[in-house]
Design an enzyme around this catalytic site. Structure first.
Site, mmCIF file in Angstrom:
data_model
loop_
_atom_site.group_PDB
_atom_site.id
_atom_site.type_symbol
_atom_site.label_atom_id
_atom_site.label_comp_id
_atom_site.label_asym_id
_atom_site.label_seq_id
_atom_site.Cartn_x
_atom_site.Cartn_y
_atom_site.Cartn_z
ATOM 1 N N GLY A 78 35.892 40.951 43.567
ATOM 2 C CA GLY A 78 34.541 41.420 43.279
ATOM 3 C C GLY A 78 33.526 40.294 43.272
ATOM 4 O O GLY A 78 32.432 40.417 43.840
ATOM 5 N N ASP B 233 44.051 32.656 45.662
ATOM 6 C CA ASP B 233 44.769 33.343 44.597
ATOM 7 C C ASP B 233 46.256 33.072 44.753
ATOM 8 O O ASP B 233 46.742 32.791 45.846
ATOM 9 C CB ASP B 233 44.497 34.841 44.594
ATOM 10 C CG ASP B 233 44.670 35.436 43.198
ATOM 11 O OD1 ASP B 233 43.691 35.427 42.429
ATOM 12 O OD2 ASP B 233 45.786 35.869 42.869
ATOM 13 N N CYS C 51 37.598 36.388 31.013
ATOM 14 C CA CYS C 51 37.298 37.667 30.349
ATOM 15 C C CYS C 51 38.012 37.702 29.000
ATOM 16 O O CYS C 51 38.525 38.732 28.582
ATOM 17 C CB CYS C 51 37.664 38.860 31.224
ATOM 18 S SG CYS C 51 39.365 38.888 31.805
#
EC number: 2.1.1.176
Length: 448
Positions: free
Chosen positions: A256, A275, A373
């Site tokens: 995103g 990643d 997060c």
């Protein structure tokens, strides 16, 4: 397959420590009738959301705890309790359907146990829950280690954080600046009969009054919008992107933020997105293709720069570091079951290693935005403090607001912490660093 059994099987994998709901639930959804998939998801996520409370109630109703080998029966009981106390399903249907699933577990004793415990819960459960309310684990529906950690970090806000974690998350959209202005897209939503409003902190964000199928959103297939929480949308503008810059998005999946970088600044010289697992990059590639964007995708451990970096410096780095995800529990409630206290120190070590490894790839004068997060300082301000202490060429930059708004979140000793808001953004942390000098082998900064 009965949706209760499907939800229980997905949860049993989580209770056994073998999987997350994200990995265990899709397999079970494939076995359920299409019309029952929404119910299955609600049962799985709802039971995980209230598991600390439901497990405490179950312990009161059971004569002895379940054996590890009986996680499937335990999960089915929790699904039954969830229906009784947190759904609109009539009690007789909740009990009858749940008990009926026991036959599929091939454990003859389970049916009688489930029937007895669920009927006792129907009769005495409300009173027992009131009895248990004195325990903050039950009251907040958070595991003890996390409840204590949140209380220590946020003594004034911890109960509000827990309440936000237990609430259903809003559906938030990110408007693609290449195609639409936010005010234009809000009009399209209004025409489509979808109530929505502009987000406060992200200039691209829109929050829907009610979640909907993405296929009903105007221009979704054409790439006009994406689904992304408001807090995550702040990363792209924090990087202060300019034409010609080369950007690294480390730990990029599901992509995103990678896509948002390219939407915000179409004239970047390139984006390298790294990643750890190739299978996680599949989703990144899908998002890029839908939006008509391009990035270089690399499956590698971002710490092992010798394996993937070509030696050309980056002017901007986004490090969206692996973390406890304690700021997005409302979207992934099984975090309450899968995370343990010991994980936090290990994650902080990993986060520091990523910063140390990626810093040499940043050009002098370049900027790195560190994001998680998580709502725990151990993974956030403490990590940045330690990095600055050992990295003489690094300086912290203040985080300013966007689109005329004050900066989001609460100022920390380093960076800013966003706490999950009911009806608003997720919990998130950002810190912004600039490289004022290269680092020699002795640890001293040298300008270049």
């Amino acid at each position: 397959m009965n949706p209760r059994l499907a939800a229980a099987k997905a949860l049993a994998a989580v209770l056994s420590g073998k999987a997350s709901l994200n990995s265990s639930l899709p397999t079970q959804l494939d076995k359920v009738e299409l019309r029952d998939r929404g119910l299955t998801q609600d049962l799985a996520f709802g039971t995980a959301r209230w598991q600390p409370r439901l497990s405490a109630l179950a312990a009161k109703l059971l004569q002895k705890p379940f054996k590890a080998a009986d996680a499937d029966v335990e999960a089915l009981l929790l699904v039954g309790l969830y229906q009784l106390f947190y759904s609109r399903i009539p009690a007789h249907a909740a009990i009858g359907e749940t008990v009926g699933c026991a036959d599929k577990l091939k454990k003859p004793w389970a049916k009688g146990l489930l029937n007895a415990v669920l009927r006792n819960a129907q009769r005495d459960g409300e009173a027992l829950l009131i009895e248990l309310e004195h325990d903050p684990v039950v009251r907040t529906a958070h595991p003890r280690w996390l409840q204590k950690a949140l209380k220590a970090a946020w003594p004034e806000q911890w109960e509000a954080i827990c309440a936000a974690n237990n609430a259903h998350p809003p559906m938030i959209l990110r408007v693609n600046r290449r195609h639409q202005r936010r005010d234009q897209y809000l009009e399209l939503l209004k025409t489509a009969g979808l109530e929505a409003s502009a987000c406060t902190f992200s200039q691209d964000g829109i929050v829907l009054a009610e979640p909907c199928d993405v296929r009903s959103l105007p221009g979704f297939a054409e790439g006009w919008i994406s689904v992304q929480d408001e807090a995550a949308q702040l990363a792209a503008d924090l990087l202060e992107l300019a034409p010609g810059q080369r950007v690294l998005d480390a730990c990029c999946a599901p992509g995103g933020k990678t896509c948002h970088l390219l939407e915000v600044q179409p004239q970047l010289s390139g984006v390298v997105a790294v990643d750890l697992e190739a299978k996680r990059l599949v989703r990144v590639r899908e998002n890029l293709e839908r939006l008509g964007l391009d990035a270089e995708l690399i499956a590698a451990d971002a710490r092992e720069t010798a394996q993937w970096w070509d030696g050309k410096p980056f002017q901007r780095i986004l490090l969206d570091a692996p973390c406890s995800a304690t700021g997005v529990i409302r979207r992934h409630p099984d975090i309450k079951l899968t995370r343990q206290l010991d994980d936090i120190a290990a994650l902080a070590t990993l986060q520091g290693e990523l910063l140390d490894a990626l810093w040499p790839t940043l050009q002098v004068g370049g900027m790195l935005v560190y994001a998680t997060c998580s709502t725990l300082p151990t993974e956030n301000t403490d990590v940045i403090e330690a990095f600055l202490a050992r990295t003489s060429g690094a300086r912290e930059l203040d985080i300013a607001g966007q689109a005329g708004q004050p900066p989001a979140g609460i100022k920390q000793p380093h960076g800013r912490q966003l706490l999950a808001q009911q009806g608003g953004h997720d919990g998130f942390y950002y810190a912004k660093l600039i490289k004022i000098a290269a680092q020699d082998r002795g640890g001293a900064g040298v300008t270049s």
